[in-house]
Design a protein around this motif. Sequence first.
Motif, PDB file in Angstrom:
ATOM      1  N   ASP A   1      51.775  33.316  35.628  1.00  0.00           N
ATOM      2  CA  ASP A   1      51.474  32.078  36.339  1.00  0.00           C
ATOM      3  C   ASP A   1      50.005  32.091  36.752  1.00  0.00           C
ATOM      4  O   ASP A   1      49.519  33.095  37.302  1.00  0.00           O
ATOM      5  N   VAL A   2      49.302  30.999  36.533  1.00  0.00           N
ATOM      6  CA  VAL A   2      47.862  30.978  36.784  1.00  0.00           C
ATOM      7  C   VAL A   2      47.531  31.184  38.259  1.00  0.00           C
ATOM      8  O   VAL A   2      46.427  31.636  38.598  1.00  0.00           O
ATOM      9  N   ASP A   3      48.469  30.873  39.163  1.00  0.00           N
ATOM     10  CA  ASP A   3      48.182  31.005  40.587  1.00  0.00           C
ATOM     11  C   ASP A   3      48.721  32.289  41.197  1.00  0.00           C
ATOM     12  O   ASP A   3      48.564  32.509  42.407  1.00  0.00           O
ATOM     13  N   PHE A   4      49.328  33.168  40.392  1.00  0.00           N
ATOM     14  CA  PHE A   4      49.923  34.373  40.977  1.00  0.00           C
ATOM     15  C   PHE A   4      48.866  35.322  41.535  1.00  0.00           C
ATOM     16  O   PHE A   4      48.888  35.670  42.720  1.00  0.00           O
ATOM     17  N   MET A   5      47.942  35.774  40.706  1.00  0.00           N
ATOM     18  CA  MET A   5      46.947  36.738  41.180  1.00  0.00           C
ATOM     19  C   MET A   5      46.023  36.151  42.242  1.00  0.00           C
ATOM     20  O   MET A   5      45.743  36.821  43.249  1.00  0.00           O
ATOM     21  N   PRO A   6      45.543  34.912  42.091  1.00  0.00           N
ATOM     22  CA  PRO A   6      44.739  34.337  43.179  1.00  0.00           C
ATOM     23  C   PRO A   6      45.484  34.312  44.511  1.00  0.00           C
ATOM     24  O   PRO A   6      44.902  34.560  45.569  1.00  0.00           O
ATOM     25  N   ARG A   7      46.772  34.020  44.452  1.00  0.00           N
ATOM     26  CA  ARG A   7      47.583  33.992  45.672  1.00  0.00           C
ATOM     27  C   ARG A   7      47.672  35.389  46.288  1.00  0.00           C
ATOM     28  O   ARG A   7      47.532  35.559  47.500  1.00  0.00           O
ATOM     29  N   GLN A   8      47.916  36.414  45.464  1.00  0.00           N
ATOM     30  CA  GLN A   8      48.014  37.771  45.986  1.00  0.00           C
ATOM     31  C   GLN A   8      46.689  38.231  46.588  1.00  0.00           C
ATOM     32  O   GLN A   8      46.653  38.888  47.636  1.00  0.00           O
ATOM     33  N   LEU A   9      45.589  37.885  45.947  1.00  0.00           N
ATOM     34  CA  LEU A   9      44.270  38.242  46.478  1.00  0.00           C
ATOM     35  C   LEU A   9      44.028  37.581  47.826  1.00  0.00           C
ATOM     36  O   LEU A   9      43.465  38.177  48.746  1.00  0.00           O
ATOM     37  N   GLU A  10      44.474  36.345  47.945  1.00  0.00           N
ATOM     38  CA  GLU A  10      44.330  35.620  49.213  1.00  0.00           C
ATOM     39  C   GLU A  10      45.107  36.311  50.333  1.00  0.00           C
ATOM     40  O   GLU A  10      44.596  36.504  51.443  1.00  0.00           O
ATOM     41  N   LEU A  11      46.338  36.714  50.042  1.00  0.00           N
ATOM     42  CA  LEU A  11      47.176  37.346  51.061  1.00  0.00           C
ATOM     43  C   LEU A  11      46.708  38.753  51.394  1.00  0.00           C
ATOM     44  O   LEU A  11      47.038  39.289  52.461  1.00  0.00           O
ATOM     45  N   ASN A  12      45.954  39.367  50.492  1.00  0.00           N
ATOM     46  CA  ASN A  12      45.469  40.738  50.703  1.00  0.00           C
ATOM     47  C   ASN A  12      44.087  40.800  51.335  1.00  0.00           C
ATOM     48  O   ASN A  12      43.506  41.883  51.454  1.00  0.00           O
ATOM     49  N   ALA A  13      43.564  39.664  51.767  1.00  0.00           N
ATOM     50  CA  ALA A  13      42.194  39.616  52.285  1.00  0.00           C
ATOM     51  C   ALA A  13      41.981  40.568  53.459  1.00  0.00           C
ATOM     52  O   ALA A  13      40.884  41.110  53.634  1.00  0.00           O
ATOM     53  N   ASN A  14      43.015  40.800  54.261  1.00  0.00           N
ATOM     54  CA  ASN A  14      42.879  41.656  55.446  1.00  0.00           C
ATOM     55  C   ASN A  14      43.347  43.088  55.223  1.00  0.00           C
ATOM     56  O   ASN A  14      43.400  43.877  56.173  1.00  0.00           O
TER      57      ASN A  14
END
Length: 255
Positions: free
Chosen positions: A204-217
């Motif tokens: 899914d094109v939004d899977f990795m961007p989403r995980q990176l967003e949630l891992n920002a902290n």
Amino acid sequence: MHVIDALRTDFYDVELDGKPASSGDVFAQWNAHDRLGVLIYEPLAALGATHLIQLACMCFYDSKPVRRTERKIYPEMFAIHVGGWWGGHGNFDFWPPRREVQVSADPREVLGALNDFGITRLALPERPLRDITHRRKEEDCALDRLVTAVMYSPTGRVATPDFTIRSNNRRSERDVQRIIHPAQLSEQSIAQMEKTAVPVKETDVDFMPRQLELNANITEAIREQAERNRAALKVDGQISESYRFARLEDSLKRL
């Protein structure tokens, strides 16, 4: 990768009160409409509930086998981050994005999320009982639906446990490592995954961007501590986690 292919119920050995048990002793009378909710209050905490989450996934498919063969859907389960984003847990199949959400630290908002998602099986970290006044009828709404409440520890071991879940297959740790050390997949890897019989979220094109967003902290120090926590859970080379049941009424006073 979709747990529909990666994991099996017999990967897990359950022990209740010191005696061999099964998933049915943890999630009694699981049915096709059950939904797991995992409350997360600190970075990468749900790793301490890995085997509980995976066992619930297996119950989801075992209760309705057509989900493995025809519909091939993701498990109906929800990661609820309380008071902040505590790391991406999408590799546990909390996907699509609507299944991994954030709510404020207000216990009333946490309970509201449990009710909105129709949670029937609750996993929450060990927390003290508190004098919480929820909104009128919200507790009754939850108690009308909840069947099981289980307390976990972010470390993987609770005090005075009721049961343990031990993995007998190393494949159960694959997604743990992907959560601790998320990696961007190459175009070649994605292309290969797209050829599989079961569609996987990694394509899914939004899977990795989403995980990176949630891992920002999530810092390197947090990742290193998560690795140490997993290593401390090894028994004869395999991971063993412990849990404790909570009274349903009490669980709502621990939010």
